[in-house]
Write an enzyme that holds these catalytic residues in place. Structure first.
Site, short mmCIF file in Angstrom:
data_model
loop_
_atom_site.label_atom_id
_atom_site.label_comp_id
_atom_site.label_asym_id
_atom_site.label_seq_id
_atom_site.Cartn_x
_atom_site.Cartn_y
_atom_site.Cartn_z
N LYS A 1 2.54 -4.60 6.22
CA LYS A 1 2.85 -4.54 4.79
C LYS A 1 4.32 -4.20 4.57
CE LYS A 1 -1.08 -4.84 2.61
NZ LYS A 1 -1.48 -6.06 1.90
N THR B 1 0.84 -1.20 0.00
CA THR B 1 0.00 0.00 0.00
C THR B 1 0.88 1.25 0.00
OG1 THR B 1 -1.10 1.37 1.69
CG2 THR B 1 -0.45 -0.79 2.38
N SER C 1 0.14 2.56 10.90
CA SER C 1 -0.76 1.69 11.69
C SER C 1 -0.13 0.30 11.75
CB SER C 1 -2.15 1.59 11.04
OG SER C 1 -2.09 0.73 9.90
N TYR D 1 -1.46 -2.36 10.76
CA TYR D 1 -1.73 -2.98 9.45
C TYR D 1 -0.67 -2.54 8.44
CZ TYR D 1 -3.39 -2.45 4.67
OH TYR D 1 -3.43 -2.40 3.30
N HIS D 2 -0.46 -1.21 8.35
CA HIS D 2 0.52 -0.75 7.37
C HIS D 2 1.91 -1.28 7.68
CE1 HIS D 2 -2.71 2.29 6.61
NE2 HIS D 2 -2.34 2.08 5.38
N1 LIG Z 1 -8.96 -1.74 -1.18
C1 LIG Z 1 -8.02 -0.81 -1.14
O1 LIG Z 1 -8.29 0.40 -1.19
C2 LIG Z 1 -6.58 -1.22 -1.02
C3 LIG Z 1 -5.59 -0.23 -1.11
C4 LIG Z 1 -4.25 -0.59 -1.00
C5 LIG Z 1 -3.91 -1.91 -0.79
N2 LIG Z 1 -4.89 -2.87 -0.70
C6 LIG Z 1 -4.48 -4.24 -0.45
O2 LIG Z 1 -5.10 -5.07 -1.41
C7 LIG Z 1 -5.42 -6.34 -0.84
C8 LIG Z 1 -6.89 -6.64 -1.06
O3 LIG Z 1 -7.67 -5.59 -0.52
P1 LIG Z 1 -9.25 -5.69 -0.46
O4 LIG Z 1 -9.73 -4.30 -0.28
O5 LIG Z 1 -9.75 -6.52 -1.58
O6 LIG Z 1 -9.43 -6.46 0.93
P2 LIG Z 1 -10.43 -7.64 1.30
O7 LIG Z 1 -10.42 -7.79 2.77
O8 LIG Z 1 -11.76 -7.41 0.66
O9 LIG Z 1 -9.75 -8.90 0.61
C9 LIG Z 1 -8.79 -9.70 1.23
C10 LIG Z 1 -9.28 -11.13 1.18
O10 LIG Z 1 -8.27 -11.97 1.71
C11 LIG Z 1 -8.86 -12.95 2.51
N3 LIG Z 1 -7.88 -13.39 3.51
C12 LIG Z 1 -7.23 -12.64 4.44
N4 LIG Z 1 -6.44 -13.41 5.19
C13 LIG Z 1 -6.55 -14.68 4.71
C14 LIG Z 1 -6.01 -15.93 5.07
N5 LIG Z 1 -5.19 -16.07 6.12
N6 LIG Z 1 -6.35 -17.02 4.35
C15 LIG Z 1 -7.22 -16.92 3.31
N7 LIG Z 1 -7.80 -15.77 2.93
C16 LIG Z 1 -7.48 -14.66 3.63
C17 LIG Z 1 -10.07 -12.27 3.14
O11 LIG Z 1 -11.05 -13.20 3.52
C18 LIG Z 1 -10.54 -11.34 2.02
O12 LIG Z 1 -11.56 -11.93 1.23
C19 LIG Z 1 -5.04 -6.25 0.62
O13 LIG Z 1 -3.77 -6.84 0.80
C20 LIG Z 1 -4.97 -4.77 0.87
O14 LIG Z 1 -4.08 -4.48 1.91
C21 LIG Z 1 -6.20 -2.54 -0.80
#
Ligand SMILES: NC(=O)c1ccc[n+]([C@@H]2O[C@H](COP(=O)([O-])OP(=O)(O)OC[C@H]3O[C@@H](n4cnc5c(N)ncnc54)[C@H](O)[C@@H]3O)[C@@H](O)[C@H]2O)c1
Length: 400
Positions: free
Chosen positions: A185, A144, A179, A181-182
């Site tokens: 990453k 991120t 955070s 979380y960050h």
């Molecule tokens: N949405 C955004 O704005 C955004 C921005 C920057 C980065 N990201 C990154 O992109 C990725 C996806 O984001 P998103 O918004 O789709 O999130 P999301 O939570 O909708 O998707 C993540 C998926 O991973 C699954 N998951 C997590 N841990 C798991 C595990 N141990 N085993 C199996 N499945 C697991 C969850 O059930 C979920 O469905 C993340 O890594 C997030 O940090 C998202």
């Protein structure tokens, strides 16, 4: 190409499975369906109703004429990860399977520890499984833009040139995440970089901006194929939350002055960029960093864009300031560089107003669902560990 999507049930993952299939790729994936539980733990749900796993599988088959190899399982279990890759033999792995919320990770000790264990473990397992099973496969790992923090210099793509005591080098640009979380990453970025050196793996680390949007143009209208859209304080990202607030007549909740800046991109651009990264793989031993965003804005600018688009379609949108539950700079320099994606063909969508109009019109259909959870729209998870709902501030309007 054969593309394995870890985290295929999530906001980005479910959309990406369809987008990449439409682009002619063979897709498989895994997910433990945990995002559904985290949002329920926040006492919320997706504004757009989402289908259960079985309904999604049936709708995917009906739409694309093929079974989706979607395994329900936990990617912190190494044997599960290994079996997935052994069976599917991917050319590329897009790793989205992590807990993606800063506030959720800041809730308390339990959530902080769990976030880091989950996120770092899924990534390490995927790295080991690539080495053990498909060493030529390309990892596209979601990081991120938040990993960089708010430095007072331009933000390069991962590395920068340094001169110190008369010597020069190209070094890792400092990460300064805001955070737990960050921070998880940042640890993943280090671990991934390390494996490109010791095992010759190929990896692209995507520093993604905040994604917004309910759909992308080619997405099928079948309700069972729709992806989720969250609006609670933990899982709703800024523009998505503002649009949900706008349709129910709740003031847009600006944290503090709202002058902090972030990089953003619409869902359609996220799909396009991830596909470009997959189709243009890193070479063996290469660790590439892509800053993946369309444009940067201050949060207050975005709030007023949502307000003006809302007015165009007859919504009365108020913008209010609330005391900021986070610890962050509100006034700061922000200039991320984006060159690597442009080089392989990314042309950003800059018409943010049209994207927001699509979202607002879409979300109006689900107004009652959002209204039923109106009490969740003002945050109460604070970075100092306390839980108090943010109070309204009397600040002058800064941008119109
Ligand atoms: N949405 C955004 O704005 C955004 C921005 C920057 C980065 N990201 C990154 O992109 C990725 C996806 O984001 P998103 O918004 O789709 O999130 P999301 O939570 O909708 O998707 C993540 C998926 O991973 C699954 N998951 C997590 N841990 C798991 C595990 N141990 N085993 C199996 N499945 C697991 C969850 O059930 C979920 O469905 C993340 O890594 C997030 O940090 C998202």
């Amino acid at each position: 190409m054969r593309v394995f999507i870890a985290g295929i049930d999530g906001y980005l993952g479910w959309a990406l499975a369809q987008y990449m299939t439409q682009q002619g790729h063979t897709v498989a994936g895994a997910d433990a369906l945990m995002r559904r539980q985290w949002v329920a733990e926040m006492d919320s749900y997706s504004a757009i109703p989402i289908a259960n796993h079985e309904e999604r599988m049936a709708a995917f088959e009906a739409e694309f004429g093929t079974n989706l190899d979607f395994r329900v399982g936990d990617l912190t279990d190494y044997d599960f990860v290994k079996t997935c890759l052994e069976d599917f033999q991917p050319d590329a792995i897009v790793h989205l399977a992590q807990m993606p919320s800063a506030p959720y990770s800041m809730l308390d000790n339990k959530h902080a520890v769990w976030t880091q264990v989950n996120n770092i473990t899924t990534n390490l397992n995927i790295l080991y499984a690539i080495k053990d099973v498909v060493p030529n496969a390309h990892l596209v790992k979601l990081g991120t833009m938040g990993e960089y923090g708010q430095p007072n210099v331009d933000i390069p793509e991962g590395f920068f040139d340094v001169e110190f005591n008369g010597r020069q080098d190209t070094l890792w640009f400092p990460r300064a995440a805001g955070s737990w979380y960050h921070q998880s990453k940042v640890h993943d970025s280090h671990n991934t970089y390390f494996t490109t050196k010791i095992w010759n793996l190929r990896a692209t680390d995507i520093m993604q901006g905040v994604v917004f949007g309910t759909t992308y143009p080619e997405m099928n209208e079948n309700p069972h194929l729709r992806t989720r859209l969250d609006f609670d304080q933990s899982f709703g990202t800024a523009i998505n939350r503002f649009c949900a607030q706008a349709v129910v007549g709740h003031p847009l909740t600006l944290y503090g002055a709202g002058t902090m800046k972030r990089a953003f991109l619409p869902l359609r651009d996220s799909m396009r960029c991830l596909t470009l990264a997959v189709e243009n793989p890193a070479t063996a031993g290469e660790f590439r960093v892509f800053n993946q965003f369309a444009e940067s804005y201050s949060i207050v600018e975005l709030a007023y864009i949502v307000q003006s688009v809302g007015q165009e379609i007859g919504l009365d949108v108020q913008v209010k300031h609330y005391d900021n539950p986070r610890v962050e700079k509100e006034e700061h320099y922000y200039n991320p560089i984006r060159e690597n994606l442009d080089r392989i063909g990314y042309v950003p969508t800059t018409d943010v107003k049209s994207e927001i109009k699509v979202m607002l019109k879409d979300l109006i259909q689900f107004k009652e669902r959002i209204e039923a959870k109106k009490q969740l729209l003002v945050p109460d998870i604070r970075w100092d560990g306390s839980h108090q709902r943010s109070k309204e501030l009397n600040l002058p309007e800064t941008v119109q």
